[in-house]
Enzyme design. Structure first.
Site, mmCIF file in Angstrom:
data_model
loop_
_atom_site.group_PDB
_atom_site.id
_atom_site.type_symbol
_atom_site.label_atom_id
_atom_site.label_comp_id
_atom_site.label_asym_id
_atom_site.label_seq_id
_atom_site.Cartn_x
_atom_site.Cartn_y
_atom_site.Cartn_z
ATOM 1 N N LYS A 26 -7.431 -13.921 3.748
ATOM 2 C CA LYS A 26 -8.399 -12.605 3.916
ATOM 3 C C LYS A 26 -9.664 -12.526 3.482
ATOM 4 C CE LYS A 26 -8.073 -11.310 -0.803
ATOM 5 N NZ LYS A 26 -9.421 -11.414 -1.742
ATOM 6 N N ASP A 43 -2.099 -7.469 -3.446
ATOM 7 C CA ASP A 43 -2.675 -7.862 -1.961
ATOM 8 C C ASP A 43 -1.770 -7.784 -0.653
ATOM 9 O OD1 ASP A 43 -5.180 -7.968 -2.658
ATOM 10 O OD2 ASP A 43 -5.332 -10.166 -2.976
#
Length: 330
Positions: free
Chosen positions: A18, A155
């Site tokens: 990410k 996350d």
């Protein structure tokens, strides 16, 4: 009677890295975590996770084999924890129930550096959670999957969503966004040194624990633009503002001496804004295409060989050219 283990088909999942295009830290919560406002996007750079029924001779324990970047001790690996949490959540709700779902053998091809601000461990956990449920042929609704993901890490819910998103709370609030139209290229440069998130947040707290209001404004503005669809060229044009839109940048620089000099050298070599992903130490630069990012990767490797970029950590930095996949409409 058919053995339920014989029906378990191997499952393969990609676990993308990410990128935090923005990261505003709004304040510390009562539970010790921090409230965030962050626009995050998945990258084409990804780990590859395979899950299969464990051979009977291995007993009833899940196992993990890792190739590539060192992911640390298996007992501490989030992918194994995710399988264990998934098993608890599924209970007897799989075709071979009412007993617990069987042990799995995991094989992880680790392409994402560890403790680098790219979310590799959390992405592996989301892939393991989703993959284990499929491997068992079990049912686990979206609400329970999200609850398991939130327990695994801040996350993990983002990776479970699998697309660009606005992240709020400590990470459990995920509002899908449309990925940049046209798939911009991304150059990633990750120094060969781990920078744990907890270390950076400790430095952030020691410096007063306050974010910059302009970072939140940038984050809110970008989230609004991406909700309506933002072209790759327009995202690249905003790179200068986005590269400064990370409240953890000063804390990461405090926690990792040499990061500022390294980032400045990258800027001199590339002539483009250089941002920090998450808590670092991975640095990013945006390009119109993946081919442009690949050309920049060659430039960086040549500069490293020539000594134009100062060393940071033990060994050479990892240099990647990747892209932000174009996401579906909201």
């Amino acid at each position: 009677m058919t053995d339920p283990l014989a029906r378990l088909a191997p499952v393969v999942r990609l676990a993308p890295a990410k990128l935090n295009l923005t990261l505003a830290v709004l304040g510390r919560r009562r539970d010790g975590f921090h409230d965030l406002h962050s626009v995050m996007v998945p990258l084409a750079l990804a780990d590859r996770l395979s899950l299969a029924a464990a051979p009977p001779e291995r007993g009833a324990s899940d196992s993990l084999h890792v190739e590539g970047f060192d992911a640390g001790a298996p007992a501490d690996n989030l992918a194994l924890r995710a399988v264990a949490e998934a098993r608890r959540a599924v209970g007897g709700g799989w075709p071979g129930g009412p007993g617990p779902a069987p042990a799995l053998s995991l094989r992880l091809e680790k392409h994402i550096p560890v403790a680098a601000g790219l979310g590799g461990g959390s992405s592996d956990a989301a892939a393991a959670l989703d993959g284990a449920v499929e491997a068992w042929g079990a049912e686990l609704d979206a609400e329970r999957r999200l609850a398991v993901a939130a327990r695994l890490g801040s996350d993990v819910p983002f990776f479970l969503a699998g697309r660009a998103a606005l992240i709020q709370g400590r990470g459990e609030r995920v509002d899908p966004l449309r990925g940049p139209l046209g798939g911009p290229g991304v150059l990633l440069v990750t120094p060969a040194v781990a920078l744990p998130t907890a270390t950076v947040f400790a430095a952030f707290a020691a410096s007063g624990g306050r974010g910059n209001g302009s970072v939140r404004m940038t984050s809110e503005h970008l989230a609004g633009e991406m909700a309506g669809g933002l072209r790759a060229a327009d995202l690249v044009a905003r790179a200068g503002v986005l590269a400064a839109a990370n409240d953890l940048l000063p804390a990461a620089a405090e926690a990792l001496p040499g990061l500022v000099a390294f980032r400045r050298a990258l800027f001199r070599v590339l002539g483009r804004p250089v941002g920090l992903s998450g808590s670092g130490p991975s640095l990013w630069t945006l390009y119109p295409s993946e081919d442009d990012a690949a050309d920049a990767a060659h430039v960086v490797r040549d500069a490293l060989a020539a000594g134009d970029i100062p060393p940071l950590g033990e060994g050479q930095p990892a240099v990647f050219a990747t892209t932000i996949p174009e996401g579906p409409p909201r």
